[in-house]
Write an enzyme that holds these catalytic residues in place. Structure first.
Site, PDB file in Angstrom:
ATOM      1  CG  HIS A   1      -1.925   1.126   1.185  1.00  0.00           C
ATOM      2  ND1 HIS A   1      -3.004   1.196   2.030  1.00  0.00           N
ATOM      3  CD2 HIS A   1      -2.004   2.255   0.422  1.00  0.00           C
ATOM      4  CE1 HIS A   1      -3.706   2.294   1.784  1.00  0.00           C
ATOM      5  NE2 HIS A   1      -3.109   2.960   0.815  1.00  0.00           N
ATOM      6  CG  HIS A  28       2.280   8.737   2.181  1.00  0.00           C
ATOM      7  ND1 HIS A  28       1.859   9.092   3.444  1.00  0.00           N
ATOM      8  CD2 HIS A  28       1.184   8.198   1.559  1.00  0.00           C
ATOM      9  CE1 HIS A  28       0.590   8.787   3.598  1.00  0.00           C
ATOM     10  NE2 HIS A  28       0.154   8.243   2.465  1.00  0.00           N
ATOM     11  CD  GLU A  59       0.321   5.317  -1.214  1.00  0.00           C
ATOM     12  OE1 GLU A  59       1.089   5.345  -0.235  1.00  0.00           O
ATOM     13  OE2 GLU A  59      -0.907   5.455  -1.109  1.00  0.00           O
TER      14      GLU A  59
END
Length: 227
Positions: free
Chosen positions: A62, A120, A116
């Protein structure tokens, strides 16, 4: 040098210093998160397979998320460095296998990877560039074979229910570190094993004991659904 020119130069120096500070490491550890695709698909939102076809029945990445020890986290730290697929062209085939998107409609997963990185990865630029961020995530997955650890302990994705404590013990036995577990709820209200959180040190060099675990919303026994 005129006072105006001096002012401009000082302003530029201050701006550059502030930019470096913004890019400096500002987190305590990473969460490395893997998801069970059977649980993702077995909800009201359903799922769609990637254009490459149905993924293998294995945990999938993930993300790799910078976090603070107080359970908060930084996000969207550098809009000047957006996701660039050309920087990870050598990793794409491995990412399609290990980091696919199951969101609908089906896709080539690049939107997921972009999300992502932008949310992040940009918060870890002092440690990992784009290629390093994704390559490190793939390497961490190869080190943490969650499914193998579970199956070795007799915990199989067959729709059966298993003790949450036994699931955690099996993963710790296989990986060497205690995991955080989160669950989802299917249409029938059953709690299912969904995501496994492992912690990585702030330099992204290896797994560590987690300073804090996510809220799991799991019962004492959870379903491990088929995929």
């Amino acid at each position: 040098m005129s006072s105006c020119t001096r002012f401009v130069l000082i302003t530029l120096v201050i701006f550059q210093c502030l930019s470096l500070l913004c890019l400096a490491q500002d987190f305590d550890f990473f969460y490395f998160v893997q998801s069970w695709p059977g649980s993702y698909c077995d909800t009201g939102r359903s799922c769609c397979y990637p254009r490459a076809g149905k993924p293998s029945a294995d945990f999938k990445i993930h993300g790799l998320w910078p976090n603070y020890n107080d359970a908060t986290y930084p996000s969207n730290c550098d809009s000047s460095n957006p996701f660039d697929l050309t920087q990870i062209s050598d990793l794409v085939s491995s990412m399609q296998r290990n980091w696919p998107s199951l969101a609908c409609p089906g896709s080539d997963s690049t939107k997921f990877w972009a999300h992502e990185w932008n949310k992040h990865g940009t918060c870890a630029e002092s440690v990992l560039n784009q290629h390093g961020y994704f390559e490190t995530s793939l390497n961490l997955k190869s080190q943490a074979n969650i499914l193998q650890a579970l199956e070795t302990a007799g915990i199989n994705p067959d729709g059966s229910y298993y003790s949450l404590d036994k699931i955690k013990s099996a993963i710790e036995g296989g990986v060497g570190y205690s995991p955080g577990i989160t669950c989802n709820v299917d249409d029938s209200g059953n709690r299912q094993l969904y995501e496994v959180y492992l912690c990585v040190d702030s330099s992204a060099s290896g797994f560590i004991n987690c300073p804090i675990f996510p809220s799991g919303q799991c019962g004492s026994s959870v379903e491990f659904p088929k995929f």
